[in-house]
Each structure stands twice: as C-alpha cells, then as structure tokens.
Enzyme design. Structure first.
Site, PDB file in Angstrom:
ATOM      1  N   CYS A 217      15.385  15.895  -7.405  1.00  0.00           N
ATOM      2  CA  CYS A 217      14.771  16.795  -8.390  1.00  0.00           C
ATOM      3  C   CYS A 217      13.319  16.449  -8.668  1.00  0.00           C
ATOM      4  O   CYS A 217      12.652  17.160  -9.426  1.00  0.00           O
ATOM      5  CB  CYS A 217      15.575  16.769  -9.682  1.00  0.00           C
ATOM      6  SG  CYS A 217      17.282  17.339  -9.453  1.00  0.00           S
ATOM      7  N   HIS A 352      10.567  15.888 -18.125  1.00  0.00           N
ATOM      8  CA  HIS A 352      11.631  16.243 -17.179  1.00  0.00           C
ATOM      9  C   HIS A 352      12.679  17.071 -17.927  1.00  0.00           C
ATOM     10  O   HIS A 352      13.087  18.119 -17.460  1.00  0.00           O
ATOM     11  CB  HIS A 352      12.237  14.977 -16.581  1.00  0.00           C
ATOM     12  CG  HIS A 352      13.187  15.216 -15.464  1.00  0.00           C
ATOM     13  ND1 HIS A 352      12.837  15.906 -14.328  1.00  0.00           N
ATOM     14  CD2 HIS A 352      14.490  14.855 -15.305  1.00  0.00           C
ATOM     15  CE1 HIS A 352      13.876  15.961 -13.506  1.00  0.00           C
ATOM     16  NE2 HIS A 352      14.893  15.332 -14.074  1.00  0.00           N
ATOM     17  N   HIS A 392      17.008  24.269 -14.465  1.00  0.00           N
ATOM     18  CA  HIS A 392      16.559  23.144 -13.641  1.00  0.00           C
ATOM     19  C   HIS A 392      16.429  23.634 -12.205  1.00  0.00           C
ATOM     20  O   HIS A 392      17.423  23.833 -11.500  1.00  0.00           O
ATOM     21  CB  HIS A 392      17.585  22.013 -13.734  1.00  0.00           C
ATOM     22  CG  HIS A 392      17.139  20.732 -13.117  1.00  0.00           C
ATOM     23  ND1 HIS A 392      15.997  20.617 -12.351  1.00  0.00           N
ATOM     24  CD2 HIS A 392      17.676  19.478 -13.151  1.00  0.00           C
ATOM     25  CE1 HIS A 392      15.860  19.384 -11.932  1.00  0.00           C
ATOM     26  NE2 HIS A 392      16.876  18.657 -12.409  1.00  0.00           N
TER      27      HIS A 392
END
Length: 927
Positions: A217, A352, A392
């Site tokens: 990610c 994040h 996400h």
C-alpha cells in the site's frame, strides 16, 4: 546540475528539491484532476455499493468474519466507466480483452498528466530523458481471471466424482471457461505489472528508465522515492510517477477480510473513535516531476515542491503486517532531516489513516511523539486522510494523498476529512499538536515559514514512506474554479431576437457540454442590449433545460416587458437604464463563524485581504503570529456544542468582530471588483462605514484594519460589560414613546427602517425593554453584539478614537460615501471627515434617511457586501414599492454555496444592464 557531496556515516545529504509540474488522476466519482479536487473540498463521498460490473455481494457477503470464502464488506470506492479509444494508442480493438484495465487507463492518465504539465501534445520535450517509474502492487486483476480459467481439470474431476456424464461435464466446463477472459497471444504482457510502465513508455515514446515497484500500500510513494533518486542522480530530466490500482475484485476483498481489516459498517473513519476498519477503493494517480531549478528555468507551473522523502523499514516486529510506531517515527525524522525543516513548520498532515483502529492509533502516537518533541503545548496542525472519501486505493493510496496535498498547497486550502464525529482522544481538540479538519478552510500564511504539508504511506511488509511538500511561493494561481456553477447569459436588441437565441440552446446537453458552451454565451453577452436574460445553473441542482423552457414560456406569453426573476436563479430585464449602483457594508452583529468560507477558499482576492488583516492583527498582538484574526473567523472544527458556543462567543467579542467583518467585507468587495462591479456610491451601517470609506479611497486598507482593531478595542472597554442592543419592529415614534412612558434608560441607536428601531443601553434595561415589548406584542430581537453601541456607554471610546484619527490622512474619495450620523455625503475636507467618523460612535445611525438620500441621488440597485443579508431587508422596507433592487452577496448566510450566492448577484446585476464582466467567470479554468 548541482550535486551533493557524499554524506558521512550517519548523515543524510539534503534532498534536491523537486517540482510537481503536472498531475492526472482517476478516483471514485472523479474522472480527472479538477473533479477530484472539487470532491475533496466539497466533502463528496465516493464510497458506494459494489457495482454489478465488479462482483455480486449476494454471492460472497457474510457478516461473520470467519465465514469460509466470504467477505464482510458490501461497499467500496469504484471508478466510473471510462471511454477508451484503443486506436489512439495503436492498440487493436481485438486485443483489449487481453490487456489489464490498469495498463489501459494508465495510458490515459499518463497522457493527461503530461499535458497538464504543458508537455505531451502541447509542447516538445526531451523524451529520451523522461522516465516512467510507477507503483503497482502484486499481480494485476487479469491474472485472477486467466488463472481461474486454468482450473478446468479440477472442474472435470469434481464433476466426474459427482457422477455427471461426460457430455454434461464438457458443457459445464465450457460454460465455466467462457465466464473468464480467454488466453491469447497478448495475454502474457497484458497481465504483467511491469508492462503498466512499459506500455506508457512505449506508446508515448519515452526513453528514460521504465519500471514498477511494489511496496504494497506504499507502492506509489516508493515509486516517488525512486523517481526522486533518478532525478537527483541526473539520469533523467523528467519522471512520470505515481501509483495505479484498479483491482477491487472479490479476490482483493477476501484478502483484506481475512486479515480482519475491512469495515463491516461500510465506511473508513480515520482517527474516529467509532472506526471499525478500512474500505477498499480503486484509482490511478500520476504526477510529473522535474528538478525545481529546471522547472523554474523552463517556466513550468509548479503545484508543489517536494523537499524531502524519508524511508524506513520496520525491521523485526510482531507480525509482517503489523505497523510499527518506531519505524514510522524513523521515516518522519529522516524526511524532516532531508528537507531541513522541523515539525512545528508543518500545517497539514495527510496521513496513511486507513480507518483500522490499531493502525490509526499507532500512527497517531507516532505523529504526536515527533510533533510534540521539544515543542510547546499547542495545537497547530491539521490532520486528515483522503481514504475517508475514496477508500484505501492500495497501490495508488500514497499518490492520492500527494495530489490532495499538492492541490491544497497550490490553492491555499486546508482540505477536509469526512466521517469523523468523535476524534481519537489523542487528537481531540486541544489535546495534541493535531486537530481533525472536517471542513475546508482557507490556508492563510504565517510569516515564519512557507505553507508545508506532509504525506505518510505505509505498506505490508514494514515499508514506511513520509514525504515533505512545500508551496512554491513564486506561483500566483488565479481563482480555483470547480465548474460546478455556471452562468448562462443571453442578450438581444428585441424580445424576438432574444427568444431566438435562447431557443437555439440545446436542451439535452451533459454537464460537461454545458460547461464548455456557457463561456461562449458569457463572452457574447452585451449589457447594453435592450433585452437580457441570465441564468445561474448548478451541477446537480435544478434541471437547466427546465429553467430554459420556463424562461421561453414566460417570455413568449409576456405582453409587457416587466422585469422578473425566479427563486432558482433566472433573471430577465429590459429596462433601458439600470440607474446607479450602491454598495452597503454591514456592521457588528452580522458576523458568524465561517462567514464567506467558500469564497475565502476559492478567490485569492479574499485570501489577500485576510492575510493583510492577519498581519496587522498580529502586529497589534505584540508580533505574535499565533494571534491571527483568521483563526477566529475560521477556527479549528468543532465537535461539541460547547466548542461551538466558545467559537461564537469569541467572534462576538467587539475586539474580534469588527476587524473580522472589515476583513471579509473588504475581501468580498475585491472579488466583486474582479468582475467589474463599480459602485456609484457606498455606505456602511455603523462599523461598516469604515469599510465604505476605505473602498472609496479615503484611506489605505492597512489603515482600515488598524482602525477596525482600535475601534473594536475601544468600544469593548477594559473587559467590563458595556450594555447591549435590541431591535424592535416598531416606528421611531412608538419606541420613543415607550422609552418615555416606561422610564427606560435607553437611547435610540439605529433608525434602520420605517418600522424597525434599535435601542441601546445597559443590559438590565435591555432585558426590561424586551419584557415590555413582549407584553405589548411587539416583535423584537436581542442583537449579536457585546456592547451598547451609539450610546453614552461607549463614549469613553470617543476621545482616543478621535485622537488616533488625527494621524490618518483622508485623501479625496473616488466615489461618494454616505454618513450614518448625517445621512449625507461625507465632507470632502479631511478634518471634517475625521470628526464625522469619530462622532459616529455615539450618534444614532440615520439609516432610513441615508437610503432615501442615496435613492434621491439616483441609486436604484443596492448590493450588500459582507456577512448576512440584514441591510438588504432594511432597504426593501425603506423603499417599498418604488423601483429598486436590493441584493445580498451572502443571501443564504452560509446555508448555500457561497459560489452560488455570488453567481446570482452577478447574474442579477448583469440582467439589470450593469457592465458586469461575466467572461471572467471561469476565465482561469485549470489548464
């Protein structure tokens, strides 16, 4: 190119600053850069139910997290269908099925990013020194389909074991196979992650480095890191970099479900106490980088400067997918060391922030540790995560945040994070260096350092990246247009010609087609034409076709050419002369928290006025840059009624309220000037008179801010309560008789309208008056002020204010200013003008006669410029049925988009025949 000397052991070379000169993206509900930024600012939620184009939740959903081969999610962030012409890129249509979606869309967005940078098809560049370095995680989606197709031996075996005959077995196997993409010659390159970069380099003929990197990610920031090294080493002069992830297949949902990371409620709520996991999104974000010195040399538009990019690995931890506080701290410290900055100079952290409780808490603690270290106990830094809006996006997550931060720096806006209602205790208001920013707010500068933002991105396997971004102060962007509000204008010399022009307008246009065509009508509009129709239309609002049909019907059936307008923003007029234009500025009591926030986030004219006011306000606060006026107008977001009341009370304080109203009113006037609004006369109500004198040219804007602060401070006294004010719906005569009969120790302060009179005096007497008026059935209202203005209770301010004015040069006014105390034009003589302004503090406001005198002088249109719409209503009450127009720029008082309110005022004035420069509406649409 300058090169860094080798670092000694334990040291880091300063990073060569890089410029982001172009960007392109596709994210949920955002088919491009402009839409993405508009969605962020306007709190658009890109999370939806899973579309049928992907997979059916009914086949896979189970609330039980442990259910075999099931997922606990039914929602996510998905890209809308995109038109793709393979022939534009030399791809045969028959090969499309064999090429992964990521590869195809990557071509589109890479081209968009280069063209946004001013290159590509627009401008020649050295392609041989242009690299493509991208973040792509694991396998592409096509691998799953092609791999599944190879399960046919297992299917046959299972069917045979179940006793199915051979013919039926072959039929079933063929049906199953046909449900997956078939293998062909182009399948192998079509499923490879590295070919995402390779295809871009091939089709766009780029000869630099071409590769992809996988850091889960954190892949896109990993790619950004490698791109920065490529540029620093001089191997390339330009790099296309970022991340791509269109993999929201059931396979990916199952991966995240089985690590118990997905939200069962269907939303990511970063840093919220009720968060229960992340939600998956898909997207593509690419940026074009150059060395900063090269970008400036070449005259490139610079969105933001990358000052430093810190990296780290978690090392040995509890689990390969468990985040490490220490690893994150190391990445942050390295980033700040490379950039040569300290955390107290960072205004925005785009975290994040996935929405997983454990991950967000670890990240919060790491941030607080770094930012609180060696710094005073204060709150200064906005915290947020775009994942609350788009989910996400995995390989594209980091670059989604970088684009958000770069746009925030470029347009000077602190962007919101949505779905946060109860912040973590560690970042609750006033508890840490951070506050959760849940509404967009203008990002006003501090003199000590440029605006800075940072972006964090972390990946499974312990990969940590932290990027420091900074504004490029040489960049002076124009208005930040969203394309969401359009002005459609028609004019002609007779009604038949006007109708003919309107009837030519197509009624079946998409919004994108409307945006491209309305500018033509604005440029062609002539306010001197005898017949004028102007419409304000909003994306997602009233159907534009319906508004046009209504206008055609009304004009066709109209015997007389009487002016008319509709509540939804359609304006018609055919009067030969609009008369004169007057501008009115409101006084104290009009203020409210967040006033004109939309315009402050969109127009540099408003930001400039606020910045100048902040500077003067800070100087009066003994040079403390933390003592900013704008922080009281646009305070940190509120999460409780108590916080809301505190913010309102602060802004009600006369010492803050008056300079705040002055700053936003001046900024709003400058916006109107940008569109050619040129008043023939101005006036202000009470405090607003200071702004009127300023815009007329009697004194400079810095003097306005200083006088606003001084006036507010003097009228507030030394902290003692100085009474209050009350507005009664009654004539001056009736109120005067009431005061006499009741023995109330009050004075008439404002003669606002034929049947609205304001009284002023001690607070306990105002309470008595409210009771008496209530008994007599007279409507009344306590005003939002902290003192008894225009009464003896503020007389202590008269002498020092008069003394201060002696040092203020009053130059000749460019337009007439009408005075509250006399209702006549301000005297030309400077000494007399200063005395009129000073004595206004304790004199009644003769607003009724003031408006009457302006009307007598030929003013037929009045525009209220500042917070609220009170003066607009007073003008209507004073002038009654006489021909006039009264408009407020803040007509909805913040309940509606400020851009819509502004557009409606401009459209209405244009329809009246004023020379409004409608062609400046969206004159600087993003390149």
């Amino acid at each position: 190119m300058k090169r860094n000397k080798p670092a000694t052991k334990g040291e880091q070379n300063p990073q060569i600053p890089l410029a982001i000169i172009g960007m392109g993206c596709l994210f949920p509900k955002a088919e491009g850069l402009g839409a993405y930024w508009a969605n962020i600012k306007n709190r658009v939620d890109g999370i939806t139910d899973i579309p049928k184009t992907h997979w059916d939740p009914d086949d896979y959903y189970d609330h039980d997290l442990a259910a075999k081969d099931r997922t606990c999610a039914r929602r996510g962030g998905f890209l809308s269908p995109v038109e793709f012409n393979p022939l534009e890129f030399g791809i045969s249509p028959r090969d499309i099925e064999a090429i992964d979606t990521t590869q195809l869309l990557g071509l589109l967005i890479a081209r968009d990013a280069l063209e946004d940078a001013g290159y590509g098809r627009k401008r020649e560049f050295d392609k041989s020194r242009t690299s493509v370095i991208l973040g792509v995680t694991g396998a592409l989606e096509l691998v799953i389909s092609l791999g599944a197709r190879l399960g046919h031996p297992l299917w046959r075996h299972a069917l045979k074991q179940a006793g199915i005959d051979e013919a039926t077995t072959e039929d079933v196997v063929e049906r199953l196979g046909d449900s997956y993409v078939g293998w062909q010659e182009n399948s192998f390159p079509g499923l490879l992650g590295n070919v995402v970069a390779g295809r871009i380099a091939n089709q766009l003929d780029l000869g630099g480095t071409n590769c992809v990197v996988d850091a889960a990610c954190a892949s896109s920031l990993s790619a950004l890191h490698l791109a920065s090294l490529e540029l620093a080493a001089g191997r390339s002069d330009m790099v296309v970099t970022g991340g791509l992830d269109t993999f929201n297949d059931i396979f990916m949902y199952t991966c995240f479900s089985k690590t118990f990371a997905l939200s069962q409620t269907g939303d990511a709520r970063p840093f919220d106490q009720d968060t229960d996991g992340t939600i998956l999104g898909e997207g593509i974000g690419l940026v074009v980088l150059k060395r900063l010195e090269d970008a400036r040399r070449d005259g490139d538009r610079i969105y933001a400067v990358i000052r430093g990019l810190g990296t780290s690995s978690d090392g040995k931890g509890n689990a390969i997918y468990t985040p490490s506080r220490e690893g994150q701290i190391t990445a942050m410290q390295r980033a700040y060391g490379l950039a040569g900055v300290t955390p107290d100079t960072i205004d925005l952290v785009e975290a994040h922030g996935t929405g997983t409780r454990v991950g967000d808490q670890i990240e919060t603690k790491a941030l607080v540790d770094v930012y609180r270290s060696g710094h005073s106990e204060k709150t200064w830094c906005a915290l947020g995560s775009v994942k609350s809006q788009i989910g996400h996006t995995k390989a594209a997550a980091g670059v989604a945040a970088v684009i958000k931060a770069a746009m925030a720096l470029y347009h000077k806006v602190l962007p919101p994070t949505i779905k946060v209602t109860r912040p973590f205790e560690e970042v609750a208001p006033g508890k840490s260096p951070f506050y959760l920013n849940i509404e967009k707010r203008p990002w006003l500068p501090r003199p000590e350092h440029p605006r800075r933002a940072v972006v964090s991105s972390f990946g499974f396997g312990g990969s940590n990246f932290h990027c420091v971004l900074e504004e490029d102060e040489s960049q002076k962007p124009g208005v930040d247009w969203d394309n969401d509000v359009q002005i459609l204008a028609f004019s002609a010399n007779n009604k038949d010609a006007l109708l003919a022009a309107i009837e030519k307008w197509p009624l079946d246009l998409t919004w994108e087609e409307i945006v491209s065509k309305t500018g033509i009508t604005r440029s062609a509009f002539d306010p001197e034409h005898g017949f004028r129709l102007v419409l304000v239309i909003e994306k997602g609002g009233t159907d534009p076709a319906a508004s046009i049909r209504h206008a055609i019907s009304r004009l066709s059936g109209q015997d007389e050419d009487t002016p008319w307008h509709t509540p939804d923003g359609v304006y018609f007029d055919s009067q030969a002369s609009p008369g004169k234009l007057g501008v009115l500025f409101p006084g104290q009591g009009a203020q409210y928290v967040g006033m004109h926030r939309d315009l402050a986030c969109q127009f540099p004219q408003m930001q400039n006025a606020l910045t100048e006011a902040d500077t003067v306000f800070s100087e009066h606060g003994k040079g403390n840059s933390d003592w900013r006026l704008s922080d009281h107008i646009y305070p940190h977001p509120e999460f409780s009624d108590n916080e809301r009341r505190q913010n309102e009370e602060t802004l009600r304080d006369t010492r803050v309220a008056q300079p705040a109203i002055g700053a936003v009113s001046l900024g709003l006037f400058r916006i109107l000037e940008h569109f050619g609004v040129a008043p023939d006369a101005v006036a202000g109500h009470s405090f607003g008179e200071l702004v009127a004198l300023c815009v007329s040219g009697r004194y400079q804007t810095t003097i306005l801010h200083s006088l606003s602060i001084l006036r507010g401070t003097l009228m507030a006294g030394n902290g003692d309560r100085h009474g209050s004010m009350l507005a009664a719906q009654a004539t001056v005569e009736d109120v005067f008789r009431l005061l006499e009969a009741s023995g109330l120790d009050l004075v008439i302060a404002n003669k606002n309208a034929p049947e609205q009179t304001v009284v002023s005096g001690p607070a306990h007497e105002i309470e008595r008056a409210a009771g008496i008026l209530g008994e007599k059935g007279v409507r009344h209202k306590r005003l939002n002020v902290s003192a008894a203005f225009h009464s003896r209770l503020v007389s202590q301010a008269l002498a020092p204010f008069r003394k201060a004015l002696e040092d203020i040069p009053f130059t000749t006014a460019s337009i007439p200013v009408y005075a509250n105390s006399t209702a006549k034009e301000y005297p030309r003589d400077g000494a007399q003008a200063r005395e009129a302004l000073a004595s206004q503090l304790v004199s009644p406001v003769e607003f009724v006669q003031e408006i009457e005198n302006m009307y007598e002088a030929g003013v037929r249109a009045f525009v209220e410029v500042g917070p609220g719409r009170t003066l607009t209503g007073l003008v209507a009450s004073i002038l009654g049925d006489r021909r006039h127009t009264a408009l407020a720029v803040d007509a909805s008082r913040g309940k509606r988009s400020g851009i819509i309110d502004l557009a409606r005022v401009l459209a209405h004035l244009a329809s009246l025949g004023f020379a409004i420069q409608l062609d400046k509406w969206e004159d600087a649409v993003r390149q």
